[in-house]
Structures are given as structure tokens and as C-alpha cells.
Design a protein around this motif. Structure first.
Motif, short mmCIF file in Angstrom:
data_model
loop_
_atom_site.label_atom_id
_atom_site.label_comp_id
_atom_site.label_asym_id
_atom_site.label_seq_id
_atom_site.Cartn_x
_atom_site.Cartn_y
_atom_site.Cartn_z
N VAL A 139 1.00 -1.21 -0.07
CA VAL A 139 -0.06 -0.09 -0.08
C VAL A 139 0.76 1.16 0.01
CG1 VAL A 139 -1.52 1.43 1.45
CG2 VAL A 139 -2.10 -1.11 1.09
N ALA A 140 1.99 1.13 0.84
CA ALA A 140 3.03 2.51 0.95
C ALA A 140 3.45 2.57 -0.63
CB ALA A 140 3.70 2.09 1.97
N GLN A 141 3.74 1.53 -1.29
CA GLN A 141 4.33 1.72 -2.74
C GLN A 141 3.29 1.98 -3.50
OE1 GLN A 141 6.61 -1.82 -3.62
NE2 GLN A 141 7.02 -2.15 -1.43
N ALA A 142 2.14 2.85 -3.12
CA ALA A 142 1.06 3.22 -4.15
C ALA A 142 0.41 2.12 -5.00
CB ALA A 142 1.58 4.27 -4.93
N MET A 143 0.47 0.92 -4.54
CA MET A 143 -0.19 -0.23 -5.23
C MET A 143 -1.64 -0.16 -4.98
SD MET A 143 2.22 -3.50 -5.42
CE MET A 143 3.94 -3.55 -5.86
N SER A 144 -2.33 -0.49 -6.01
CA SER A 144 -3.76 -0.62 -5.89
C SER A 144 -4.20 -2.32 -5.52
CB SER A 144 -4.48 -0.53 -7.31
OG SER A 144 -4.24 -1.72 -8.38
N ASN A 145 -5.26 -2.18 -4.87
CA ASN A 145 -5.63 -3.53 -4.36
C ASN A 145 -5.43 -4.62 -5.41
OD1 ASN A 145 -6.41 -2.51 -2.13
ND2 ASN A 145 -8.38 -2.67 -2.77
N ALA A 146 -5.70 -4.28 -6.69
CA ALA A 146 -5.62 -5.53 -7.86
C ALA A 146 -4.19 -5.81 -7.91
CB ALA A 146 -6.18 -4.98 -9.09
N GLU A 147 -3.23 -4.80 -7.83
CA GLU A 147 -1.95 -5.11 -7.90
C GLU A 147 -1.06 -5.77 -6.71
OE1 GLU A 147 -0.64 -1.05 -10.72
OE2 GLU A 147 -0.89 -0.72 -8.28
N ILE A 148 -1.76 -5.51 -5.52
CA ILE A 148 -1.48 -6.28 -4.35
C ILE A 148 -1.50 -7.82 -4.47
CG2 ILE A 148 -1.70 -6.38 -2.02
CD1 ILE A 148 -2.05 -3.43 -1.91
N ALA A 149 -3.01 -7.87 -4.93
CA ALA A 149 -3.43 -9.32 -5.21
C ALA A 149 -2.57 -10.10 -6.05
CB ALA A 149 -4.95 -9.36 -5.83
N GLU A 170 0.95 -9.23 -6.92
CA GLU A 170 1.79 -9.47 -6.25
C GLU A 170 1.99 -10.63 -5.23
OE1 GLU A 170 6.04 -8.37 -5.47
OE2 GLU A 170 4.45 -7.67 -6.89
N LEU A 171 1.05 -10.68 -4.17
CA LEU A 171 1.11 -11.73 -3.40
C LEU A 171 0.09 -13.18 -3.80
CD1 LEU A 171 0.05 -9.37 -0.36
CD2 LEU A 171 2.47 -10.23 -1.10
N TYR A 172 -0.28 -12.94 -5.10
CA TYR A 172 -1.03 -14.35 -5.33
C TYR A 172 -2.13 -14.64 -4.40
CZ TYR A 172 3.17 -14.82 -8.12
OH TYR A 172 4.31 -14.67 -8.86
N ILE A 173 -3.03 -13.59 -4.10
CA ILE A 173 -4.13 -13.87 -3.31
C ILE A 173 -5.41 -13.00 -4.14
CG2 ILE A 173 -2.86 -14.18 -1.21
CD1 ILE A 173 -3.53 -11.37 -0.57
N GLY A 174 -6.58 -13.31 -3.55
CA GLY A 174 -7.76 -12.65 -4.25
C GLY A 174 -7.91 -11.17 -3.91
N GLU A 175 -8.59 -10.36 -4.76
CA GLU A 175 -8.77 -8.80 -4.58
C GLU A 175 -9.49 -8.75 -3.13
OE1 GLU A 175 -9.66 -4.83 -6.80
OE2 GLU A 175 -9.34 -6.75 -7.77
N ALA A 176 -10.43 -9.81 -3.08
CA ALA A 176 -11.32 -9.50 -1.86
C ALA A 176 -10.62 -9.66 -0.87
CB ALA A 176 -12.39 -10.38 -1.97
N THR A 177 -9.46 -10.68 -0.53
CA THR A 177 -8.52 -10.92 0.50
C THR A 177 -7.89 -9.61 0.84
OG1 THR A 177 -8.67 -13.44 0.13
CG2 THR A 177 -7.08 -12.28 1.56
#
Length: 235
Positions: free
Chosen positions: A186-196, A198-205
Motif C-alpha cells: 500500500v505504501a508503494q502506491a499499489m492498488s488492491n488489484a496490483e497487491i493481489a 503481487e501476493l498471489y491472493i484474491g482481491e477480496a482478501t
């Protein structure tokens, strides 16, 4: 099929609203549902049209964009992200907008693709803070805390909101390993979709983790989480 992003344009210049409308409606997933020429009309339009994102000018006759943002953020019936779009790169506008509840800050000289990206980011529930803006926010509230500490008074509302409880202590909030990973991204300005991705998890998670992080920080929005992460070495 995903519902389109509903946008309300607020600017006292009709030509500017027309330009924004043309840019945004060129995108299939964005629809401009209304316009307003001042802050008072913006509050009314937001309540009636229930947009997902409001592109808000600052300097307008009558009720300005900062006050309109505050009224919109305080209305529990309105669930819209406000992106301040202004000609003036002024710190007072930036900080007042964030305190009023804005989710982003964009200059009018930004390119069309930046406007579209800002609307998408805000609609996804993410904060729109460029790295240089983040640094300015951190510096502002760090200074506020230094003044507060020197005078041994209660921390200012600005400092309290942006830094979280007991700022300066080694991570006063306990996060799970996954929450820490999400906060770093989040601190790297990533969106939820981008974080999902990156971490190989669902966007809802991801949304759940972000919500948990904000709750633990007592933070109203991702802007506060970004600043907190930077100030505590998590960025």
C-alpha cells in the motif's frame, strides 16, 4: 459485466468540465453522471446521483471544493471518493483537502491518462498520492509532532490523524505477517488489484487485510496508512 465507474465533475469552468467529460467518457468503463459548477451544487448532486468518484475543483464561487469535500465525507449516505483536481500546487490545498476527506490530489496540467488513472484508483478505494506528495505530507505532520512534543501538549489533530497512536515508538500496532506485507505494498502506491497479483491472493482478501490494517491504526483512509508505513520504516 462490471458496472461502470460513475463520475461527478465539479468545476466552475464549463470548458474544463467538457474537457474532462470527453477524456473520461472515451473509456468504456467510465460514465460521467453529472456536473456541478460550485461546491453547494456538488453536495446536492452527490446525494442525488451517488457517484463513485467526484473530480473536485478547489477555487469556486460560494462553497469551495475543500468545504464541499468535507460535507460529502461527513454525509453517511454518500459513498464517493473525492479527487481534488486543481491548477494550484499549494501545500495548504493539499493538506486541507486530505483533512477534509479527499482520496487524491491531481493537478490540472496532468495528462489525460493520469486523470483516467486517478478515477480508476479512487474508484477502487485506493489513495492517490504521488511519492513527492507523500514526502510533503510526512514532513508536515512530523513537524507538527515536533512542535507538539516541544510544548508537551496533546498532539495536534493533524499529527494524530496521519501518524497513528504513539508515533515515533517502534511499531506500536501489531500486524500479522500478511497485513505487514499488504501495508508495505500500500505504501508503494499499489492498488488492491496490483497487491493481489503481487501476493498471489484474491482481491477480496486484499480488501479485508487493508480494512484490518486501517482499523488497527484507527485510520480513516489509505493516506494515513501510507504515511504511517513511511514513518515507521515499512515502506
Amino acid at each position: 459485466m462490471t458496472d461502470p465507474i460513475r463520475v461527478l465533475l465539479v468545476d466552475d469552468h464549463a470548458v474544463m468540465r467538457a474537457g474532462f467529460r470527453m477524456i473520461l467518457e472515451a473509456e468504456d468503463e467510465i460514465v460521467v453522471v453529472g456536473e456541478a459548477a460550485d461546491g453547494a451544487d456538488a453536495v446536492v448532486a452527490a446525494a442525488e446521483l451517488l457517484p463513485d468518484v467526484i473530480c473536485m475543483d478547489v477555487q469556486m464561487p460560494g462553497v469551495d471544493g475543500i468545504e464541499a469535500t468535507r460535507r460529502i465525507a461527513d454525509d453517511p449516505e454518500i459513498d464517493a471518493a473525492v479527487v481534488i483536481v486543481t491548477t494550484f500546487d499549494r501545500d495548504d490545498y493539499l493538506f486541507e483537502a486530505l483533512e477534509a476527506g479527499a482520496s487524491g490530489f491531481l493537478l490540472k496540467n496532468a495528462g489525460p491518462e493520469e486523470l483516467v488513472a486517478a478515477v480508476r484508483v479512487a474508484a477502487a478505494g485506493d489513495a492517490l498520492l504521488a511519492p513527492e506528495v507523500t514526502r510533503r505530507v510526512i514532513a508536515r505532520f512530523a513537524a507538527a509532532e515536533r512542535v507538539s512534543a516541544a510544548t508537551t501538549r496533546t498532539p495536534t489533530p493533524d499529527a494524530a490523524r496521519m501518524s497513528g497512536p504513539q508515533s515515533g515508538a517502534p511499531l506500536p500496532v501489531t500486524f500479522t505477517e500478511r497485513e505487514t506485507e499488504v501495508l508495505r505494498l500500500v505504501a508503494q502506491a499499489m492498488s488492491n488489484a496490483e497487491i493481489a497479483r503481487e501476493l498471489y491472493i484474491g482481491e477480496a482478501t486484499v480488501k479485508t487485510h487493508v480494512s484490518n490494517v486501517l482499523q488497527k491504526l484507527g485510520a480513516r483512509d489509505r493516506v494515513a496508512a501510507v504515511v504511517y508505513a513511511h514513518r515507521h520504516g515499512l515502506a
